[in-house]
Motif scaffolding. Structure first.
Motif, PDB file in Angstrom:
ATOM      1  N   SER A  59       0.865  -1.306   0.099  1.00 18.31           N
ATOM      2  CA  SER A  59      -0.046   0.047  -0.081  1.00 18.31           C
ATOM      3  C   SER A  59       0.877   1.523  -0.120  1.00 18.31           C
ATOM      4  O   SER A  59       0.422   2.301  -0.795  1.00 18.31           O
ATOM      5  N   GLU A  60       1.815   1.365   0.797  1.00 22.33           N
ATOM      6  CA  GLU A  60       2.664   2.534   1.160  1.00 22.33           C
ATOM      7  C   GLU A  60       3.912   2.744   0.036  1.00 22.33           C
ATOM      8  O   GLU A  60       3.980   3.938  -0.172  1.00 22.33           O
ATOM      9  N   GLU A  65      -4.052   0.226  -5.665  1.00 21.42           N
ATOM     10  CA  GLU A  65      -5.256   1.184  -5.609  1.00 21.42           C
ATOM     11  C   GLU A  65      -5.597   0.933  -4.227  1.00 21.42           C
ATOM     12  O   GLU A  65      -5.855  -0.201  -3.862  1.00 21.42           O
ATOM     13  N   PRO A  66      -6.539   1.921  -3.465  1.00 20.45           N
ATOM     14  CA  PRO A  66      -7.165   1.727  -2.415  1.00 20.45           C
ATOM     15  C   PRO A  66      -8.321   0.625  -2.348  1.00 20.45           C
ATOM     16  O   PRO A  66      -8.380  -0.205  -1.301  1.00 20.45           O
ATOM     17  N   ARG A  67      -8.881   0.569  -3.505  1.00 25.69           N
ATOM     18  CA  ARG A  67      -9.806  -0.709  -3.394  1.00 25.69           C
ATOM     19  C   ARG A  67      -9.342  -1.912  -3.397  1.00 25.69           C
ATOM     20  O   ARG A  67      -9.935  -2.863  -2.572  1.00 25.69           O
ATOM     21  N   ALA A  69      -6.214  -2.658  -1.972  1.00 26.90           N
ATOM     22  CA  ALA A  69      -5.858  -2.474  -0.548  1.00 26.90           C
ATOM     23  C   ALA A  69      -7.038  -2.793   0.342  1.00 26.90           C
ATOM     24  O   ALA A  69      -6.697  -3.937   1.212  1.00 26.90           O
ATOM     25  N   LEU A  70      -8.249  -2.567   0.389  1.00 32.78           N
ATOM     26  CA  LEU A  70      -9.012  -2.800   1.148  1.00 32.78           C
ATOM     27  C   LEU A  70      -9.408  -4.165   0.918  1.00 32.78           C
ATOM     28  O   LEU A  70      -9.903  -4.889   1.868  1.00 32.78           O
ATOM     29  N   THR A  73      -7.428  -6.371   2.422  1.00 31.98           N
ATOM     30  CA  THR A  73      -7.498  -6.317   3.937  1.00 31.98           C
ATOM     31  C   THR A  73      -8.453  -7.319   4.465  1.00 31.98           C
ATOM     32  O   THR A  73      -8.489  -7.947   5.440  1.00 31.98           O
ATOM     33  N   THR A 194     -12.259  -4.081   7.970  1.00 31.14           N
ATOM     34  CA  THR A 194     -12.108  -3.187   6.626  1.00 31.14           C
ATOM     35  C   THR A 194     -12.826  -1.821   6.762  1.00 31.14           C
ATOM     36  O   THR A 194     -12.134  -0.670   6.260  1.00 31.14           O
ATOM     37  N   TYR A 198     -10.609   1.774   6.325  1.00 26.99           N
ATOM     38  CA  TYR A 198     -11.057   2.933   5.352  1.00 26.99           C
ATOM     39  C   TYR A 198     -11.178   4.033   5.988  1.00 26.99           C
ATOM     40  O   TYR A 198     -10.892   5.028   5.602  1.00 26.99           O
ATOM     41  N   SER A 202      -6.138   6.900   6.866  1.00 26.22           N
ATOM     42  CA  SER A 202      -5.458   7.826   6.413  1.00 26.22           C
ATOM     43  C   SER A 202      -4.910   8.756   7.516  1.00 26.22           C
ATOM     44  O   SER A 202      -4.196   9.434   7.421  1.00 26.22           O
TER      45      SER A 202
END
Length: 271
Positions: A59-60, A65-67, A69-70, A73, A194, A198, A202
């Motif tokens: 992720s970092e 993509e955030p989607r 990554a989630l 998770t 999850t 989300y 951040s």
């Protein structure tokens, strides 16, 4: 799917498979010693920390993509829930069970010690794995000296409040799904995890687990050890305690008072 993601997924699968085989082996070898629960706690927390290190890297540093990554998770949370074999992997879980007298204080402290030993072991082992250079992502991270930067992007009180809220939400769903069959319960817990990742990721990374934070966040530059303790240790512990006390003490007390107020006048006189 990029080659970096594919390699990381293979690494995650290998960690889980190796950990599960180790759990089974140790459970048989230590079956009559009383040490099985501690061995399972060690291996399961090690699995959790190693997998989280890899997901954090994706992720970092990998910038997935955030989607995705989630999604990873959620899947990881389900897999951990199905393979932990009764391990907590979180000091808050051990303390909660000690509060409910489901564990002795000594047993809870020993399991917490196992969690932090496993967290430290994972913290040392993962850079060795990355040094092999299985993917371009691993190689780049090695060139950067395995550097990580604090994920805290808010004033410390606000960051601690976020970790408190995350732990409160997760503890609440754990408490209210105890009667649900395990194969369904893990999905409810994973969905909650999850969601809080989300919502709070951040701000603090949404770790809400003191042992996991010790492994994945404490090595990062940007904040002191005591500042990390405030956010990642005190925040989650207060969140767990708030949930337990709210639903064990306050809500039942208010329900009893409400019931007594609703009694008919004649019934009150007879009592």
């Amino acid at each position: 799917m990029s080659s970096d993601v594919a390699v990381s997924l293979s690494v995650l699968a290998g960690i889980v498979a190796l950990s599960d085989a180790t759990r089974r082996l140790l459970s048989r070898a230590l079956a009559h010693t009383g040490l099985t629960v501690y061995a399972v706690e060690l291996v399961s927390t090690f699995q959790l920390c190693c997998c989280t290190h890899e997901l954090k890297l994706l992720s970092e540093v990998g910038g997935i993509e955030p989607r995705l990554a989630l999604t990873l998770t959620y899947v990881a949370a389900v897999v951990h829930g199905l393979t932990f074999r009764g391990a907590f992997g979180n000091p808050s879980g051990a303390l909660e069970h000690a509060y409910r007298a489901q564990l002795t204080g000594g047993c809870a402290l020993r399991r917490i010690a196992c969690q932090f030993i496993a967290a430290a072991a994972a913290r040392a082992a993962v850079p060795v794995l990355w040094s092999i250079g299985l993917s371009g992502l691993h190689a780049r991270h090695k060139l950067l000296g395995f550097r990580c930067i604090s994920p805290i992007h808010a004033p410390l009180p606000q960051a601690a409040a976020v970790e408190l809220a995350c732990a409160f939400a997760v503890q609440t769903i754990i408490t209210h799904t105890r009667s649900v069959e395990e194969k369904y319960r893990v999905h409810a817990v994973a969905a909650t995890i999850t969601t809080v990742v989300y919502a709070g990721g951040s701000v603090t990374g949404a770790v809400f687990n003191p042992a996991l934070a010790f492994s994945t966040q404490f090595p990062c530059s940007g904040h002191s050890f005591l500042e990390y303790c405030l956010v990642y240790w005190l925040g989650p512990l207060l969140g767990m305690m708030s949930s337990v006390l709210l639903f064990d003490k306050l809500v039942p007390s208010l329900s009893r008072k409400s019931s007594s107020l609703d009694l008919p006048l004649d019934a009150k006189k007879s009592t």
